[in-house]
Design an enzyme around this catalytic site. Structure first.
Site, mmCIF file in Angstrom:
data_model
loop_
_atom_site.group_PDB
_atom_site.id
_atom_site.type_symbol
_atom_site.label_atom_id
_atom_site.label_comp_id
_atom_site.label_asym_id
_atom_site.label_seq_id
_atom_site.Cartn_x
_atom_site.Cartn_y
_atom_site.Cartn_z
ATOM 1 N N LYS A 250 0.849 -0.991 -0.070
ATOM 2 C CA LYS A 250 -0.023 -0.016 0.113
ATOM 3 C C LYS A 250 0.965 1.320 -0.070
ATOM 4 O O LYS A 250 1.751 1.501 0.796
ATOM 5 C CB LYS A 250 -0.735 0.029 1.182
ATOM 6 C CG LYS A 250 -1.610 1.380 1.616
ATOM 7 C CD LYS A 250 -2.382 1.429 2.864
ATOM 8 C CE LYS A 250 -3.276 2.607 3.061
ATOM 9 N NZ LYS A 250 -4.026 2.872 4.344
ATOM 10 N N ASP A 255 -2.614 10.292 3.616
ATOM 11 C CA ASP A 255 -4.003 9.868 3.669
ATOM 12 C C ASP A 255 -4.676 10.812 4.679
ATOM 13 O O ASP A 255 -4.639 10.619 5.852
ATOM 14 C CB ASP A 255 -4.068 8.186 4.281
ATOM 15 C CG ASP A 255 -5.509 7.901 4.366
ATOM 16 O OD1 ASP A 255 -6.424 8.473 4.222
ATOM 17 O OD2 ASP A 255 -5.699 6.904 5.381
ATOM 18 N N LYS A 262 -10.061 12.700 8.351
ATOM 19 C CA LYS A 262 -9.638 12.403 9.482
ATOM 20 C C LYS A 262 -9.619 13.684 10.290
ATOM 21 O O LYS A 262 -9.547 14.829 10.130
ATOM 22 C CB LYS A 262 -8.319 11.975 9.589
ATOM 23 C CG LYS A 262 -8.045 10.648 8.790
ATOM 24 C CD LYS A 262 -6.591 10.147 8.813
ATOM 25 C CE LYS A 262 -6.365 8.619 8.146
ATOM 26 N NZ LYS A 262 -7.124 7.734 8.832
ATOM 27 N N ASP A 273 1.641 6.406 5.449
ATOM 28 C CA ASP A 273 0.555 5.452 5.003
ATOM 29 C C ASP A 273 1.198 4.788 3.578
ATOM 30 O O ASP A 273 0.517 4.029 2.916
ATOM 31 C CB ASP A 273 -0.597 6.110 4.600
ATOM 32 C CG ASP A 273 -1.820 5.165 4.618
ATOM 33 O OD1 ASP A 273 -1.533 4.251 5.582
ATOM 34 O OD2 ASP A 273 -3.069 5.656 4.419
ATOM 35 N N ASP A 333 -12.195 6.949 4.119
ATOM 36 C CA ASP A 333 -11.096 6.804 4.528
ATOM 37 C C ASP A 333 -10.570 5.329 4.930
ATOM 38 O O ASP A 333 -9.531 5.116 5.098
ATOM 39 C CB ASP A 333 -11.094 7.293 5.996
ATOM 40 C CG ASP A 333 -9.754 7.658 7.130
ATOM 41 O OD1 ASP A 333 -8.836 7.466 6.271
ATOM 42 O OD2 ASP A 333 -9.710 7.801 8.317
ATOM 43 N N GLU A 335 -9.482 3.632 2.478
ATOM 44 C CA GLU A 335 -8.971 3.812 0.989
ATOM 45 C C GLU A 335 -8.061 2.691 0.708
ATOM 46 O O GLU A 335 -7.909 2.520 -0.504
ATOM 47 C CB GLU A 335 -8.707 5.222 0.810
ATOM 48 C CG GLU A 335 -7.003 5.329 1.094
ATOM 49 C CD GLU A 335 -6.759 5.207 2.559
ATOM 50 O OE1 GLU A 335 -7.532 5.472 3.338
ATOM 51 O OE2 GLU A 335 -5.540 4.921 2.812
ATOM 52 N N ARG A 337 -7.501 -0.202 1.415
ATOM 53 C CA ARG A 337 -8.179 -1.577 0.588
ATOM 54 C C ARG A 337 -8.687 -1.578 -0.765
ATOM 55 O O ARG A 337 -8.848 -2.404 -1.263
ATOM 56 C CB ARG A 337 -9.271 -2.162 1.640
ATOM 57 C CG ARG A 337 -10.427 -1.318 1.873
ATOM 58 C CD ARG A 337 -11.111 -1.763 3.122
ATOM 59 N NE ARG A 337 -10.743 -1.294 4.295
ATOM 60 C CZ ARG A 337 -10.971 -1.435 5.657
ATOM 61 N NH1 ARG A 337 -12.204 -2.140 5.947
ATOM 62 N NH2 ARG A 337 -10.550 -0.928 6.484
HETATM 63 N N1 BES Z 1 -4.213 4.632 6.778
HETATM 64 C C1 BES Z 1 -5.253 4.359 7.808
HETATM 65 C C2 BES Z 1 -4.822 3.461 9.031
HETATM 66 C C3 BES Z 1 -3.826 3.995 9.935
HETATM 67 C C4 BES Z 1 -4.356 4.536 11.070
HETATM 68 C C5 BES Z 1 -2.609 3.694 9.876
HETATM 69 C C6 BES Z 1 -3.495 4.939 12.246
HETATM 70 C C7 BES Z 1 -1.671 3.865 10.977
HETATM 71 C C8 BES Z 1 -2.115 4.699 11.955
HETATM 72 C C9 BES Z 1 -6.411 3.748 6.899
HETATM 73 O O1 BES Z 1 -6.567 4.231 5.506
HETATM 74 C C10 BES Z 1 -7.701 4.051 7.614
HETATM 75 O O2 BES Z 1 -7.975 5.203 7.711
HETATM 76 N N2 BES Z 1 -8.285 3.238 7.968
HETATM 77 C C11 BES Z 1 -9.660 3.442 8.840
HETATM 78 C C12 BES Z 1 -10.608 2.288 8.632
HETATM 79 C C13 BES Z 1 -12.004 2.661 8.952
HETATM 80 C C14 BES Z 1 -12.442 3.847 8.181
HETATM 81 C C15 BES Z 1 -12.906 1.389 8.693
HETATM 82 C C16 BES Z 1 -9.104 3.148 10.302
HETATM 83 O O3 BES Z 1 -8.382 2.325 10.830
HETATM 84 O O4 BES Z 1 -9.898 4.118 11.181
HETATM 85 ZN ZN ZN Z 2 -4.592 4.954 4.978
HETATM 86 MN MN MN Z 3 -7.532 5.975 5.444
#
Ligand code: BES
Ligand code: ZN
Ligand code: MN
Length: 481
Positions: A250, A255, A262, A273, A333, A335, A337
């Site tokens: 990824k 992000d 966020k 990210d 968010d 994204e 996946r």
């Molecule tokens: N890049 C983030 C995950 C992340 C969060 C990595 C904190 C490192 C530290 C990912 O894209 C994300 O935002 N995931 C969301 C998914 C949710 C919206 C289902 C998450 O983990 O909150």
């Molecule tokens: Zn992300």
């Molecule tokens: Mn995200």
């Protein structure tokens, strides 16, 4: 940093820094003033030799080493490769602090370096030479480390340790660089350079190509960004091979969450990210340098930013991925996946024996495991076992998480084949369940490296920032395939 081998007499000779690893609080010191001083300090228990304890002595006479660093290794029977790697980090950092161009290292207790510890020591030394260069670094790493060893095959062990650690350092650099510098173009040009230098095949698919390939996942995420998106392909293929393995990373160079924005606090950390993509590029660099036999490795990186503008993809949108499967966007968010759906689909085209993806995919895995370990997800027991073995060999920790069929149910959608979020519960597990939909039945492991890939605080002499997690682990897994 060059890693070379030396004989015990090098410990007595003139050198900017000599490092002695002391186990069991006992050591037979070489001749010379500094060494005799060190011997007294050990006898008087001023220096006890506890694990990772250090003591620096400076020379007053002109002969012999200019400085001596003692590193405690604790009890010989309890020395782990993690501790030896740490000794390498300590030695490299101390050498840099002293402005030493050359560091000579030896074990002077009952314990001596075997292949695993020699490898770990070399890794620690090369890892210590990493510098973030946007800000002028305070110190310069030594250019050479001489390790005292007469072990058979030592040179080959050090060569691999150096290659893998240089790949790791490249991944760290990409991770630490801010999003305005390490953007999708930067990832692509770095990957291309790695391929040119290492004689790997390089190919990248830009927005126009992605459109032709109907890669509607990565394109949807890219809609909110003014910068291009790419799927990057790097291939190592020896003349003869038995196995084809695809590694997918990824590469979200920033992000912000998109329309599902966020919170501002800590958002700057989302420059990390792209650490899965960075580790994929670093891994391919290491593979190009070590040329493992019998295995063809294809590294794929999906890269874009996740931002918001008037064209950004939105909650409720349904997008068609390269595989033909449709995704209902619940949360923009989630994204990673959506991008990986297309990157993993591209991997299936090589008909590999296995697909392993690395992604900073969920905040939930950071809650579960912190920065200690990556979450390992797979429905293939053989693949799990392979990766766990590599994890044991390299000290890059994995925690096996469940892939219950119930999670597959949770990502089903009323409006599309699948939805990109099933809410907070089991967030990392449902993310993995989502990804399995795109690997076309090929054995697939997903490493959620959201915590393992970076940490702000420094720990065990490893400085804060990107860790390059996954390079050492997957290099080892691929070499033992
Ligand atoms: N890049 C983030 C995950 C992340 C969060 C990595 C904190 C490192 C530290 C990912 O894209 C994300 O935002 N995931 C969301 C998914 C949710 C919206 C289902 C998450 O983990 O909150
Ligand atoms: Zn992300
Ligand atoms: Mn995200």
């Amino acid at each position: 940093m060059r890693l070379t081998l030396g004989s015990p007499s090098a410990l007595k000779q003139k050198a900017p820094l000599v490092v002695l690893m002391v186990s069991d609080g006992k050591a037979s010191f070489p001749a010379g003033d500094l060494h005799q001083q060190a011997s007294k300090l050990l006898k008087s228990k001023t220096f006890k030799g506890k694990a990772a304890e250090t003591l620096v002595l400076h020379a007053t006479s002109a002969a012999g080493p200019r400085a001596l660093l003692l590193i405690g290794m604790g009890k010989a029977k309890e020395i782990t490769s993690d501790l030896v790697r740490r000794a390498g980090l300590i030695a490299g950092a101390e050498g840099a602090k002293l402005g030493a161009k050359k560091v000579v290292l030896g074990a002077v207790g009952a314990w001596s370096l075997d292949a695993a510890s020699l490898s770990a020591l070399g890794e620690g030394l090369v890892l210590s030479s990493y510098r973030y260069t946007v800000k002028k670094p305070d110190t310069k790493a030594p250019s050479e480390a001489v390790i005292i060893s007469g072990m058979k095959g030592a040179a080959a062990v050090l060569k691999t340790a150096k290659a893998v650690s240089e790949g790791t350092n490249l991944a760290r650099e990409l991770g630490d660089l801010p999003g305005n510098i390490a953007d999708p173009d930067h990832l692509r040009s770095t990957a291309r350079k790695v391929c040119t230098a290492g004689k790997l095949r390089f190919k990248s698919y830009d927005n126009a190509a992605l459109k032709r390939m109907k890669m509607g996942g990565i394109l949807a995420v890219n809609q909110g960004s003014d910068k291009p998106a790419y799927l990057i392909e790097m291939e190592y293929a020896p003349a003869r091979y038995k196995h084809t393995i695809c590694i997918v990373g990824k590469g979200l160079t920033f992000d912000a969450g998109g329309i599902s924005l966020k919170p501002a606090s800590g958002m700057e950390e989302m420059k990390y990210d792209m650490c899965g993509g960075a580790a994929t590029i670093g891994l391919m660099k290491a593979i190009a340098a070590t040329k493992p036999k019998g295995v063809r490795v294809i590294g794929i990186v999906g890269t874009t930013e996740n931002l918001q503008n008037g064209s950004a993809y939105k909650p409720g949108d349904v997008v068609t991925t390269g595989s033909g499967k449709t995704i209902e966007v619940i949360n923009t968010d989630a994204e990673g996946r959506v991008v990986l759906a297309d990157a993993i689909h591209l991997a299936t085209k090589f008909k590999p024996e296995a697909i392993i993806d690395m992604a900073t995919l969920t905040g939930a895995i950071v809650v579960a495991l912190g920065h200690e370990a990556a979450g390992l997800f797979s429905k293939d027991d053989k693949l799990v076992e392979r990766l766990q073995k590599a994890s044991k060999n390299t000290d890059e920790k994995l925690w096996h998480m469940p892939s219950y069929p119930a999670y597959d149910e949770k990502v089903k959608s009323k409006w599309a084949d699948i939805r990109n979020s099933a809410g907070r519960e089991a967030g990392s597990c449902t993310a993995a369940a989502f990804l399995y939909n795109f690997s076309g039945g090929i054995p697939h492991a997903h490493l959620d490296v959201a915590g393992a890939a970076w940490e702000m605080a420094s720990r065990n002499n490893f400085p804060g920032g990107a860790s390059g997690f996954g390079v050492r682990l997957l290099h080892n897994a691929l070499c033992n395939w």
